[in-house]
Design a protein around this motif. Structure first.
Motif, PDB file in Angstrom:
ATOM      1  N   TRP A  90      33.098  34.557  38.278  1.00 23.00           N
ATOM      2  CA  TRP A  90      34.255  35.390  37.929  1.00 23.00           C
ATOM      3  C   TRP A  90      33.875  36.862  37.907  1.00 23.00           C
ATOM      4  O   TRP A  90      34.663  37.734  38.320  1.00 23.00           O
ATOM      5  CB  TRP A  90      34.829  34.971  36.584  1.00 23.00           C
ATOM      6  N   ILE A  91      32.669  37.163  37.433  1.00 16.97           N
ATOM      7  CA  ILE A  91      32.209  38.563  37.414  1.00 16.97           C
ATOM      8  C   ILE A  91      32.125  39.108  38.832  1.00 16.97           C
ATOM      9  O   ILE A  91      32.584  40.225  39.135  1.00 16.97           O
ATOM     10  CB  ILE A  91      30.842  38.675  36.698  1.00 16.97           C
ATOM     11  N   VAL A  92      31.531  38.305  39.737  1.00 26.07           N
ATOM     12  CA  VAL A  92      31.431  38.714  41.141  1.00 26.07           C
ATOM     13  C   VAL A  92      32.820  38.891  41.742  1.00 26.07           C
ATOM     14  O   VAL A  92      33.082  39.854  42.487  1.00 26.07           O
ATOM     15  CB  VAL A  92      30.622  37.675  41.948  1.00 26.07           C
ATOM     16  N   GLY A  93      33.751  37.973  41.409  1.00 30.53           N
ATOM     17  CA  GLY A  93      35.104  38.073  41.925  1.00 30.53           C
ATOM     18  C   GLY A  93      35.814  39.341  41.461  1.00 30.53           C
ATOM     19  O   GLY A  93      36.473  40.021  42.256  1.00 30.53           O
ATOM     20  N   VAL A 112      50.077  46.081  48.987  1.00 35.17           N
ATOM     21  CA  VAL A 112      50.105  44.735  49.570  1.00 35.17           C
ATOM     22  C   VAL A 112      48.703  44.307  49.979  1.00 35.17           C
ATOM     23  O   VAL A 112      48.263  43.180  49.701  1.00 35.17           O
ATOM     24  CB  VAL A 112      51.062  44.688  50.780  1.00 35.17           C
ATOM     25  N   LEU A 113      47.973  45.195  50.645  1.00 35.77           N
ATOM     26  CA  LEU A 113      46.620  44.866  51.088  1.00 35.77           C
ATOM     27  C   LEU A 113      45.693  44.610  49.900  1.00 35.77           C
ATOM     28  O   LEU A 113      44.885  43.673  49.922  1.00 35.77           O
ATOM     29  CB  LEU A 113      46.062  46.006  51.955  1.00 35.77           C
ATOM     30  N   ALA A 114      45.804  45.440  48.867  1.00 38.21           N
ATOM     31  CA  ALA A 114      44.973  45.248  47.671  1.00 38.21           C
ATOM     32  C   ALA A 114      45.294  43.915  46.998  1.00 38.21           C
ATOM     33  O   ALA A 114      44.391  43.171  46.602  1.00 38.21           O
ATOM     34  CB  ALA A 114      45.178  46.408  46.701  1.00 38.21           C
ATOM     35  N   ALA A 115      46.589  43.608  46.890  1.00 39.14           N
ATOM     36  CA  ALA A 115      46.995  42.348  46.252  1.00 39.14           C
ATOM     37  C   ALA A 115      46.519  41.139  47.057  1.00 39.14           C
ATOM     38  O   ALA A 115      45.991  40.173  46.492  1.00 39.14           O
ATOM     39  CB  ALA A 115      48.510  42.312  46.095  1.00 39.14           C
ATOM     40  N   LEU A 116      46.681  41.188  48.380  1.00 43.64           N
ATOM     41  CA  LEU A 116      46.243  40.082  49.231  1.00 43.64           C
ATOM     42  C   LEU A 116      44.735  39.859  49.119  1.00 43.64           C
ATOM     43  O   LEU A 116      44.262  38.725  48.982  1.00 43.64           O
ATOM     44  CB  LEU A 116      46.618  40.357  50.690  1.00 43.64           C
ATOM     45  N   VAL A 124      40.173  36.576  47.068  1.00 42.61           N
ATOM     46  CA  VAL A 124      38.873  36.545  46.383  1.00 42.61           C
ATOM     47  C   VAL A 124      38.929  35.659  45.149  1.00 42.61           C
ATOM     48  O   VAL A 124      38.074  34.781  44.946  1.00 42.61           O
ATOM     49  CB  VAL A 124      38.436  37.973  46.006  1.00 42.61           C
ATOM     50  N   LEU A 125      39.930  35.865  44.308  1.00 44.76           N
ATOM     51  CA  LEU A 125      40.034  35.092  43.070  1.00 44.76           C
ATOM     52  C   LEU A 125      40.348  33.621  43.360  1.00 44.76           C
ATOM     53  O   LEU A 125      39.918  32.728  42.617  1.00 44.76           O
ATOM     54  CB  LEU A 125      41.097  35.697  42.161  1.00 44.76           C
ATOM     55  N   GLY A 126      41.073  33.365  44.440  1.00 38.10           N
ATOM     56  CA  GLY A 126      41.328  31.986  44.835  1.00 38.10           C
ATOM     57  C   GLY A 126      40.056  31.263  45.244  1.00 38.10           C
ATOM     58  O   GLY A 126      39.831  30.108  44.876  1.00 38.10           O
ATOM     59  N   VAL A 127      39.197  31.967  45.998  1.00 39.76           N
ATOM     60  CA  VAL A 127      37.911  31.391  46.404  1.00 39.76           C
ATOM     61  C   VAL A 127      37.039  31.103  45.182  1.00 39.76           C
ATOM     62  O   VAL A 127      36.406  30.045  45.085  1.00 39.76           O
ATOM     63  CB  VAL A 127      37.178  32.352  47.373  1.00 39.76           C
ATOM     64  N   VAL A 128      37.007  32.032  44.239  1.00 38.66           N
ATOM     65  CA  VAL A 128      36.224  31.836  43.019  1.00 38.66           C
ATOM     66  C   VAL A 128      36.742  30.634  42.234  1.00 38.66           C
ATOM     67  O   VAL A 128      35.964  29.817  41.720  1.00 38.66           O
ATOM     68  CB  VAL A 128      36.258  33.108  42.150  1.00 38.66           C
ATOM     69  N   SER A 129      38.057  30.516  42.143  1.00 37.97           N
ATOM     70  CA  SER A 129      38.656  29.401  41.405  1.00 37.97           C
ATOM     71  C   SER A 129      38.273  28.061  42.021  1.00 37.97           C
ATOM     72  O   SER A 129      37.934  27.111  41.302  1.00 37.97           O
ATOM     73  CB  SER A 129      40.180  29.560  41.386  1.00 37.97           C
ATOM     74  N   SER A 137      30.431  23.985  36.022  1.00 35.43           N
ATOM     75  CA  SER A 137      30.852  24.443  37.351  1.00 35.43           C
ATOM     76  C   SER A 137      29.662  24.914  38.181  1.00 35.43           C
ATOM     77  O   SER A 137      28.743  25.547  37.664  1.00 35.43           O
ATOM     78  CB  SER A 137      31.856  25.585  37.222  1.00 35.43           C
ATOM     79  N   HIS A 138      29.715  24.594  39.464  1.00 30.52           N
ATOM     80  CA  HIS A 138      28.713  25.148  40.383  1.00 30.52           C
ATOM     81  C   HIS A 138      28.903  26.659  40.533  1.00 30.52           C
ATOM     82  O   HIS A 138      27.955  27.420  40.510  1.00 30.52           O
ATOM     83  CB  HIS A 138      28.843  24.499  41.770  1.00 30.52           C
ATOM     84  N   GLY A 139      30.156  27.055  40.740  1.00 27.52           N
ATOM     85  CA  GLY A 139      30.412  28.455  41.039  1.00 27.52           C
ATOM     86  C   GLY A 139      30.074  28.741  42.498  1.00 27.52           C
ATOM     87  O   GLY A 139      29.882  27.834  43.311  1.00 27.52           O
ATOM     88  N   ILE A 140      29.970  30.002  42.844  1.00 31.23           N
ATOM     89  CA  ILE A 140      29.682  30.402  44.220  1.00 31.23           C
ATOM     90  C   ILE A 140      28.225  30.105  44.537  1.00 31.23           C
ATOM     91  O   ILE A 140      27.332  30.407  43.751  1.00 31.23           O
ATOM     92  CB  ILE A 140      29.973  31.900  44.426  1.00 31.23           C
TER      93      ILE A 140
END
Length: 441
Positions: free
Chosen positions: A204-207, A240-244, A249-254, A285-288
């Motif tokens: 989560w910190i990396v994300g 829009v670009l920042a939100a996407l 990123v946060l989806g991948v972390v999740s 959790s394994h995490g990234i």
């Protein structure tokens, strides 16, 4: 007459609506500057994922499979970033798989046989020395092949085809065909697994840091455009670009955090650390995975090299028009040597990931990786005619290729047919690239 007028009015209205919608979509892509070809590849990837998920009965799009998919993609993705620069300059490197195998064997012998005699077993510097040795050997091999191509004018196809055979044979001679194992405990962290992951908190910190970096990059880019009086994107497009970017990123972390340690490993961990075993089990959790972080870091560095440094501009200038680049004063031969040296270093990084993941250095390591690496770069939009290519596209191409292979494995498809599919996809990608370039002219 009235009916005719009414019909005409309806046709005009519907045509105007369709045109307005078309213009709206076109304006959106123009304002956000999203690469439509890259977006198309993401769409193709999603279709492949959903298709395999349905065919495998819901096994593909699970946190466990996606986590393993990311780890398996890492080594090819690393090499694909270098292959972009090679192909952009109208060259090719068929030796990357053999260089991976050779440098992997060198690193394996260093940490399993040579360094323990000098430093002792489990010395904290063993992994670093072994990795440095592999990087040096990979860089020297790449520079050697690049020098032959640049200064002796031997086609890269021939030089690297010879390298494919030479370095594969040299891999066998290092240990007379024997597999070298096990690897140093610290070195194995680069391969992933329960220990080779950073856990939920650090993920989560990396994300969050990645999200902040995305926002900072967008703000800095806007300031630079204003400074040099370049046209700027509308402010809504920046949002829009920042939100996407942050959502992805946060989806991948999740997803990474939703894949937990196997119950037996978690139980041993609890016993070793005197943690009471809960009634419902212990979920860690394994995490990234570390190899995924390595691949992302390599992708960022290579993107910076390709787009921000003078060396990167020289590479694309040579690919666009070699004669004009030579007349402009670019030392094209030395640039070629540097490209292949960089490719060799990236092969060594990929070898470290592969060797750490296998916990062994084998003679078969890296076989056919040259096919997957070239395919990843071409599928990612790198033109074989030179001058065009992106690092992000190549890494996405590597993910697409590995997704195909992973899905076919889950379906129980034989290895020979998997190779048929990969070969067909490569030919299809080159054909689509040819059609795309023809329409762009």
């Amino acid at each position: 007459m009235a009916d005719t007028a009414h019909s005409t009015t309806n046709s005009a209205t519907s045509g105007g609506t369709g045109q307005a919608e078309g213009n709206l979509v076109a304006r959106f892509f123009r304002a956000t500057e999203i690469d439509t070809r890259l977006l198309g590849m993401i769409g193709a990837l999603l279709i492949i994922w959903v298709g395999f998920h349905i065919m495998t009965g819901g096994l593909f799009l699970t946190p466990r499979n996606l986590w393993f998919l990311s780890v398996q993609t890492a080594s090819v993705a690393v090499m694909a970033t270098g292959m972009v620069l090679v192909i952009v300059t109208r060259n090719i490197d068929l030796s990357v798989g053999s260089i991976l195998g050779f440098t992997g064997m060198i690193m394996g012998v260093l940490q399993a046989q040579l360094l323990p005699q000098v430093l002792g077993f489990n010395h904290p510097a063993t992994w670093a020395i072994a990795l440095a040795g592999g990087l040096i050997v990979g860089g020297l091999i790449g520079a050697f092949q690049g020098a032959i191509i640049a200064f002796l004018n031997v086609p890269s196809f021939i030089v690297t085809l010879g390298g494919l055979l030479v370095w594969r044979g040299a891999t066998w001679y290092v240990t007379s065909g024997q597999t070298v194992a096990p690897m140093d405990a610290n070195f194995r962290l680069m391969g992933g697994g329960t220990d080779g992951s950073i856990g939920a908190t650090w993920s989560w910190i990396v994300g969050i840091l990645a999200c902040l970096a995305i926002v900072a990059a967008i703000i800095n880019g806007r300031r630079q455009r204003k400074r040099f009086h370049f046209p700027r994107r509308p402010i809504w497009a920046e949002y829009v670009l920042a939100a996407l970017g942050c959502i992805i990123v946060l989806g991948v972390v999740s997803i990474a955090n939703d894949y937990y340690w196997p119950i037996n490993i978690a139980r041993r961990y609890a016993e070793a650390n005197s943690i009471p075993w809960p009634e419902g089990g212990l979920f860690i959790s394994h995490g990234i995975a570390v190899p995924v972080l390595i691949a992302i870091a390599v992708g960022i560095v290579m993107t910076f090299i390709a787009t921000r440094l003078r060396f990167g501009r020289y590479v694309f200038a040579i690919g666009g028009n070699p004669e004009a680049a030579e007349l402009a004063g670019i030392k094209t031969r030395w640039v070629t040597v540097k490209i292949f040296a960089l490719m060799g270093i990236l092969c060594a990084i990929a070898a470290a990931i592969s060797t750490a993941r296998l916990n062994a250095a084998t003679n078969a390591q890296g076989e056919l990786d040259e096919l997957y690496t070239i395919a990843a770069a071409v599928i990612g939009g790198t033109s074989l005619s030179g001058g065009v290519g992106t690092i992000a596209g190549a890494m996405l191409g590597a993910l697409l290729m590995q997704s195909l292979q992973s899905g076919m494995v889950l379906l129980g498809i034989d290895t020979p047919f998997q190779r048929i599919v990969v070969g067909a996809v490569l030919v299809l990608a080159v054909w689509l690239d040819t059609v795309y370039r023809a329409k762009a002219k």
